[in-house]
Design a protein around this motif. Structure first.
Motif, PDB file in Angstrom:
ATOM      1  N   UNK A 144       0.833  -1.203   0.000  1.00 42.29           N
ATOM      2  CA  UNK A 144       0.000   0.000   0.000  1.00 42.29           C
ATOM      3  C   UNK A 144       0.870   1.256   0.000  1.00 42.29           C
ATOM      4  N   UNK A 145       2.007   1.191   0.661  1.00 43.06           N
ATOM      5  CA  UNK A 145       2.927   2.328   0.703  1.00 43.06           C
ATOM      6  C   UNK A 145       3.618   2.536  -0.638  1.00 43.06           C
ATOM      7  N   UNK A 146       4.012   1.427  -1.286  1.00 42.35           N
ATOM      8  CA  UNK A 146       4.787   1.498  -2.531  1.00 42.35           C
ATOM      9  C   UNK A 146       4.006   0.829  -3.659  1.00 42.35           C
ATOM     10  N   UNK A 147       3.354   1.605  -4.521  1.00 40.69           N
ATOM     11  CA  UNK A 147       2.524   1.023  -5.586  1.00 40.69           C
ATOM     12  C   UNK A 147       3.316   0.316  -6.678  1.00 40.69           C
ATOM     13  N   UNK A 148       4.641   0.455  -6.676  1.00 39.65           N
ATOM     14  CA  UNK A 148       5.458  -0.213  -7.688  1.00 39.65           C
ATOM     15  C   UNK A 148       5.711  -1.684  -7.349  1.00 39.65           C
ATOM     16  N   UNK A 149       5.549  -2.028  -6.088  1.00 38.70           N
ATOM     17  CA  UNK A 149       5.838  -3.399  -5.672  1.00 38.70           C
ATOM     18  C   UNK A 149       4.797  -4.370  -6.219  1.00 38.70           C
ATOM     19  N   UNK A 150       5.289  -5.454  -6.816  1.00 45.50           N
ATOM     20  CA  UNK A 150       4.410  -6.507  -7.341  1.00 45.50           C
ATOM     21  C   UNK A 150       4.482  -7.778  -6.520  1.00 45.50           C
TER      22      UNK A 150
END
Length: 228
Positions: A144-150
């Protein structure tokens, strides 16, 4: 991490030992990042020297089997706060917002722009599976903090024994982690860690009291456990 909300409760002896170990490991790893080193045993020994006897015994095991890639370390003791819509909020300062969900992650490493790892240190006397409240909740916080994480790998590390258990989640798992996917005959909220969190609060448990204890962990869903 020891609790969901930042305020401390009266600590038991095991909790105090865990806090002491966490503080030393955080200080040590932050030093490695600043100095760009994989290990620094002289600094580690100096930090561990002032610890209590039981904490030193645990730290000795950690000392001999850990090296770190300083370039991959994002943070130690990373505090994340989300609002009721799982949007990151700033809680400090005079105009700080109220967090609905919050937690402090022991160690976060970025293996790439889209893959991260959360290490959660435990000084337990037993090794358990990675199906705790934190194993579901912390990947949710980080994605939720980092939208780039998959993809996020959550590792329960039992520093007393040099053993670990882990579970992985992808961004496709977020609806389930948020409580929007129904499992079996349970409701959508009962099928997730956040759902359990909401239910516990509705029943009168404050966030300050939601420590991870066996009675809570037994009621949470099991992720895709991968033993190491």
């Amino acid at each position: 991490c020891k609790h969901v909300e930042g305020a401390k409760l009266g600590e038991s002896e095991p909790a105090a030992r865990g806090t002491e170990i966490h503080e030393i490991l955080s200080t040590y790893i932050n030093h490695l990042v600043r100095s760009r080193r994989a290990t620094d045993l002289d600094v580690f020994d100096a930090l561990a020297k002032g610890a209590g006897r039981e904490a030193r015994e645990v730290l000795e095991r950690f000392r001999d089997n850990h090296a770190f890639d300083a370039e991959k370390i994002l943070a130690t003791e990373l505090y994340i706060a989300l609002d009721e819509d799982f949007v990151p909020v700033e809680t400090s300062g005079e105009e700080g917002e109220t967090a609905e969900y919050e937690g402090t992650l022991d160690l976060v490493m970025l293996h790439s722009l889209t893959e991260a790892e959360i290490d959660d240190w435990k000084s337990y006397y037993q090794i358990i599976d990675a199906d705790t409240f934190q194993s579901n909740f912390y990947p949710l916080l980080l994605m939720s903090l980092n939208p780039l994480l998959e993809r996020v790998k959550f590792v329960l590390e039992f520093v007393r024994y040099g053993a670990s258990r882990c579970v992985e989640y992808t961004r496709q798992d977020l609806p389930w982690l948020k409580g929007t996917r129904t499992e079996g005959t349970g409701t959508a909220e009962e099928a997730s860690s956040v759902g359990f969190f909401k239910k516990a609060r509705a029943e009168g448990l404050s966030r300050k009291a939601l420590h991870v204890v066996p009675a809570i962990a037994e009621r949470l869903p099991r992720g895709r456990d991968q033993s190491l």
